[in-house]
Design an enzyme around this catalytic site. Structure first.
Site, PDB file in Angstrom:
ATOM      1  N   LYS A  34      -1.513  -4.608  14.340  1.00 35.47           N
ATOM      2  CA  LYS A  34      -0.375  -4.684  13.494  1.00 35.47           C
ATOM      3  C   LYS A  34       0.688  -3.724  14.253  1.00 35.47           C
ATOM      4  O   LYS A  34       0.774  -2.632  13.908  1.00 35.47           O
ATOM      5  CB  LYS A  34      -0.610  -4.007  12.011  1.00 35.47           C
ATOM      6  CG  LYS A  34       0.731  -4.076  11.492  1.00 35.47           C
ATOM      7  CD  LYS A  34       0.388  -3.774   9.748  1.00 35.47           C
ATOM      8  CE  LYS A  34       1.523  -3.249   8.767  1.00 35.47           C
ATOM      9  NZ  LYS A  34       1.323  -3.763   7.783  1.00 35.47           N
ATOM     10  N   ASP A  57       0.837  -1.008   0.037  1.00 32.73           N
ATOM     11  CA  ASP A  57       0.011  -0.024  -0.092  1.00 32.73           C
ATOM     12  C   ASP A  57       0.846   1.316  -0.138  1.00 32.73           C
ATOM     13  O   ASP A  57       0.364   2.173   0.437  1.00 32.73           O
ATOM     14  CB  ASP A  57      -0.876   0.052   1.230  1.00 32.73           C
ATOM     15  CG  ASP A  57      -0.180  -0.152   2.565  1.00 32.73           C
ATOM     16  OD1 ASP A  57       1.027  -0.706   2.604  1.00 32.73           O
ATOM     17  OD2 ASP A  57      -0.658   0.446   3.413  1.00 32.73           O
ATOM     18  N   TYR A  89       5.913   6.304   5.104  1.00 35.49           N
ATOM     19  CA  TYR A  89       5.535   5.214   4.314  1.00 35.49           C
ATOM     20  C   TYR A  89       4.809   5.769   3.037  1.00 35.49           C
ATOM     21  O   TYR A  89       4.081   6.654   3.209  1.00 35.49           O
ATOM     22  CB  TYR A  89       4.759   4.181   5.073  1.00 35.49           C
ATOM     23  CG  TYR A  89       4.689   2.762   4.525  1.00 35.49           C
ATOM     24  CD1 TYR A  89       3.571   2.413   3.638  1.00 35.49           C
ATOM     25  CD2 TYR A  89       5.740   1.962   4.537  1.00 35.49           C
ATOM     26  CE1 TYR A  89       3.382   1.156   3.061  1.00 35.49           C
ATOM     27  CE2 TYR A  89       5.687   0.778   3.931  1.00 35.49           C
ATOM     28  CZ  TYR A  89       4.661   0.251   3.318  1.00 35.49           C
ATOM     29  OH  TYR A  89       4.595  -1.002   2.863  1.00 35.49           O
ATOM     30  N   GLU A 113       2.809   2.111  15.299  1.00 33.80           N
ATOM     31  CA  GLU A 113       3.849   1.892  15.005  1.00 33.80           C
ATOM     32  C   GLU A 113       5.106   2.515  15.604  1.00 33.80           C
ATOM     33  O   GLU A 113       4.931   3.851  15.799  1.00 33.80           O
ATOM     34  CB  GLU A 113       4.438   1.904  13.554  1.00 33.80           C
ATOM     35  CG  GLU A 113       5.910   1.721  13.261  1.00 33.80           C
ATOM     36  CD  GLU A 113       6.500   1.610  11.906  1.00 33.80           C
ATOM     37  OE1 GLU A 113       5.549   1.852  10.954  1.00 33.80           O
ATOM     38  OE2 GLU A 113       7.762   1.376  11.672  1.00 33.80           O
ATOM     39  N   SER A 158       7.230  -5.328   9.570  1.00 29.97           N
ATOM     40  CA  SER A 158       8.685  -5.449   9.409  1.00 29.97           C
ATOM     41  C   SER A 158       9.565  -4.105   9.707  1.00 29.97           C
ATOM     42  O   SER A 158      10.559  -4.401  10.409  1.00 29.97           O
ATOM     43  CB  SER A 158       9.178  -6.082   8.200  1.00 29.97           C
ATOM     44  OG  SER A 158       9.075  -5.139   7.240  1.00 29.97           O
ATOM     45  N   GLY A 159       9.057  -2.941   9.630  1.00 32.02           N
ATOM     46  CA  GLY A 159       9.673  -1.756  10.194  1.00 32.02           C
ATOM     47  C   GLY A 159      11.157  -1.404   9.919  1.00 32.02           C
ATOM     48  O   GLY A 159      11.814  -0.560  10.694  1.00 32.02           O
ATOM     49  N   GLY A 160      11.743  -1.926   8.926  1.00 29.88           N
ATOM     50  CA  GLY A 160      12.923  -1.664   8.648  1.00 29.88           C
ATOM     51  C   GLY A 160      14.121  -2.924   8.725  1.00 29.88           C
ATOM     52  O   GLY A 160      15.220  -2.777   8.808  1.00 29.88           O
ATOM     53  N   GLU A 210      -2.697  -0.036  13.627  1.00 28.64           N
ATOM     54  CA  GLU A 210      -1.207  -0.219  13.318  1.00 28.64           C
ATOM     55  C   GLU A 210      -0.648   1.101  14.234  1.00 28.64           C
ATOM     56  O   GLU A 210      -0.554   2.077  13.753  1.00 28.64           O
ATOM     57  CB  GLU A 210      -0.758   0.006  11.903  1.00 28.64           C
ATOM     58  CG  GLU A 210       0.595   0.030  11.742  1.00 28.64           C
ATOM     59  CD  GLU A 210       1.209  -0.138  10.200  1.00 28.64           C
ATOM     60  OE1 GLU A 210       0.311  -0.199   9.459  1.00 28.64           O
ATOM     61  OE2 GLU A 210       2.438  -0.138  10.092  1.00 28.64           O
ATOM     62  N   SER A 252       2.473  -8.901   8.658  1.00 30.52           N
ATOM     63  CA  SER A 252       1.779  -8.136   7.534  1.00 30.52           C
ATOM     64  C   SER A 252       3.002  -7.265   7.395  1.00 30.52           C
ATOM     65  O   SER A 252       3.267  -5.958   7.359  1.00 30.52           O
ATOM     66  CB  SER A 252       0.669  -7.300   8.293  1.00 30.52           C
ATOM     67  OG  SER A 252       0.218  -6.235   7.500  1.00 30.52           O
ATOM     68  N   ARG A 264       3.616   0.840 -12.267  1.00 32.34           N
ATOM     69  CA  ARG A 264       3.121   0.348 -10.811  1.00 32.34           C
ATOM     70  C   ARG A 264       2.314  -0.912 -10.911  1.00 32.34           C
ATOM     71  O   ARG A 264       2.235  -1.822 -10.336  1.00 32.34           O
ATOM     72  CB  ARG A 264       2.440   1.641 -10.282  1.00 32.34           C
ATOM     73  CG  ARG A 264       3.351   2.645  -9.561  1.00 32.34           C
ATOM     74  CD  ARG A 264       3.038   3.688  -8.585  1.00 32.34           C
ATOM     75  NE  ARG A 264       1.543   4.385  -9.535  1.00 32.34           N
ATOM     76  CZ  ARG A 264       1.767   5.285 -10.057  1.00 32.34           C
ATOM     77  NH1 ARG A 264       3.158   5.962 -10.207  1.00 32.34           N
ATOM     78  NH2 ARG A 264       0.766   6.177 -10.647  1.00 32.34           N
ATOM     79  N   LYS A 311      -6.438  -0.523   6.694  1.00 26.71           N
ATOM     80  CA  LYS A 311      -5.177  -0.018   7.408  1.00 26.71           C
ATOM     81  C   LYS A 311      -5.099   1.271   7.645  1.00 26.71           C
ATOM     82  O   LYS A 311      -5.458   2.016   6.730  1.00 26.71           O
ATOM     83  CB  LYS A 311      -4.065  -0.766   6.801  1.00 26.71           C
ATOM     84  CG  LYS A 311      -2.713  -0.056   7.445  1.00 26.71           C
ATOM     85  CD  LYS A 311      -1.544  -0.570   6.469  1.00 26.71           C
ATOM     86  CE  LYS A 311      -0.694   0.650   6.682  1.00 26.71           C
ATOM     87  NZ  LYS A 311       0.736   0.476   5.876  1.00 26.71           N
TER      88      LYS A 311
HETATM   89  P1  13P Z   1       7.104  -2.627   6.590  1.00 26.77           P
HETATM   90  O1  13P Z   1       6.942  -3.978   6.874  1.00 26.77           O
HETATM   91  O2  13P Z   1       7.840  -2.317   5.429  1.00 26.77           O
HETATM   92  O3  13P Z   1       7.230  -1.670   7.630  1.00 26.77           O
HETATM   93  O4  13P Z   1       5.530  -2.131   5.923  1.00 26.77           O
HETATM   94  C1  13P Z   1       4.669  -2.671   6.659  1.00 26.77           C
HETATM   95  C2  13P Z   1       3.485  -1.544   6.584  1.00 26.77           C
HETATM   96  O5  13P Z   1       2.313  -1.691   5.927  1.00 26.77           O
HETATM   97  C3  13P Z   1       3.657  -0.150   7.238  1.00 26.77           C
HETATM   98  O6  13P Z   1       2.438   0.481   7.412  1.00 26.77           O
END
Ligand code: 13P
Length: 354
Positions: free
Chosen positions: A225, A28, A354, A185, A267-269, A183, A295, A50, A141
């Protein structure tokens, strides 16, 4: 329509998304972010490119064995594959549920620290969500971001505002039949240790569920998430995957109600391999009230993007299938590190948007 009209469907969709052995593919990226990814392989950020890239991912043979849902950007939800068939149809053929990013991005949060944000997009959200439902989306999301970054963060203001925004979003999309992925984060930016992350994350996730209660969110029709409980990217003390897993599961057990349908980590990096290994370690601990899965965006797409390189469909599909299978195994505690092609490259970018 209201949430009560969709109650059974919401619970059913959430359970399907949280099927044991499956996880979510996050594709996304906003158009500018997708542009950055394509630029890294010298491909121009056009709608056609894309479409070609995402179409390649969605038609990977057998992807639906490992993936229960795919989060799309608005363009993709309404887009056709190059062969004329709808992208959502391609997903349906694999048994993959289409989802949609509904937030409209991070904005500066007045009164908070300089780098702190709130997540925008609440105005008119139920109306937009109904249109997305009409186009085939069944889940949504919304990504709120908190930063530790230094010992002052996050502020109480940022925690409360972001928790409230997530809960308002969750209830708003449930009123239109979409399962909200919630989510919150916590960015890896900073040199704080894992104990600090755990302390902050527990506070944040608890605040999210308090706000969900006030907003009368149906928790059985939601997924969480979260980020994993990891030390800051510049922390000097190294931790083992087992330690990350223990801290993360402890944080979740302390803060996430058992009625939540599933937990799917971002996964966040983290590198592709680390994201799989950490998830595997969590599932080796086991004995949690929720299915614990993934995810991932970057950790599922990084080597696939490089393999595809603008036109090589077979290579791209080979890599995305390898990571999807690895993470599916990890979601059952059955992943043998290094058994699937992956990249060790850290994907962390300071101040990532993102
Ligand atoms: P990452 O796994 O690259 O962190 O992305 C997941 C995501 O959807 C972030 O909003």
């Amino acid at each position: 329509m209201a949430m009560t009209d969709y109650k059974e469907e919401l619970v059913e969709t959430a359970q399907k998304l949280a099927t044991n052995g499956k996880g979510i593919l996050a594709v996304d990226e906003s158009t500018p972010t997708c542009g950055k990814r394509l630029a890294s392989i010298d491909v121009e950020n056009t709608e056609e490119n894309r479409q070609a890239y995402r179409g390649m991912l969605f038609t990977s043979p057998g992807l639906g064995k490992y993936i229960s849902g795919a989060i799309l950007f608005e363009e993709t939800l309404f887009q056709n594959h190059a062969d004329g068939e709808k992208m959502v149809e391609k997903l349906a053929q694999q048994g993959i549920i289409p989802g949609i990013k509904v937030d409209q991005g991070l904005k500066p949060l007045a009164g908070a620290l300089a780098h702190e944000t709130y997540c925008s997009g609440l105005d008119g959200l139920t109306g937009r969500a109904a249109e997305y439902y009409g186009a085939g989306a069944r889940f949504a999301k919304w990504r709120a971001v908190l930063q530790i970054a230094n010992e002052n963060g996050p502020t109480e203001l940022a925690i409360q505002e972001n928790a409230w925004g997530l809960a308002r979003y969750a209830r708003s999309v449930q009123d239109a039949g979409l399962v909200p992925i919630i989510e919150p984060e916590i960015l890896m930016d900073g040199d704080h240790d894992i104990d600090k992350t755990a302390e902050v994350q527990e506070k944040v996730v608890k605040a999210v569920y308090r706000a969900c209660e006030v907003n009368r969110v149906l928790l059985e029709g939601t997924l969480l998430k979260p980020s994993m409980t990891v030390p800051g990217a510049e922390c000097k003390t190294e931790v083992t995957p087992k330690t990350v897993a223990e801290y993360t599961i402890q944080t979740m057990l302390r803060s996430v109600p058992a009625s939540v349908a599933g937990i799917v980590f971002l996964s966040g990096g983290l590198s592709e391999e680390a994201a799989s290994v950490y998830l595997n370690e969590m599932n080796l601990i086991g004995n949690t009230p929720w299915n614990v899965s993934f995810s991932y965006g970057r950790a599922l797409q990084h080597s696939a993007l490089r393999g595809w390189a603008g036109s090589n469909v077979d290579e791209g599909q080979k890599f995305v299938l390898a990571r999807a299978q690895a993470n599916s195994e990890a979601s059952k505690g059955e992943y043998v590190p290094g058994s699937q092609v992956s990249s060790d490259e850290k994907l962390f970018v300071a101040g990532y948007t993102y």
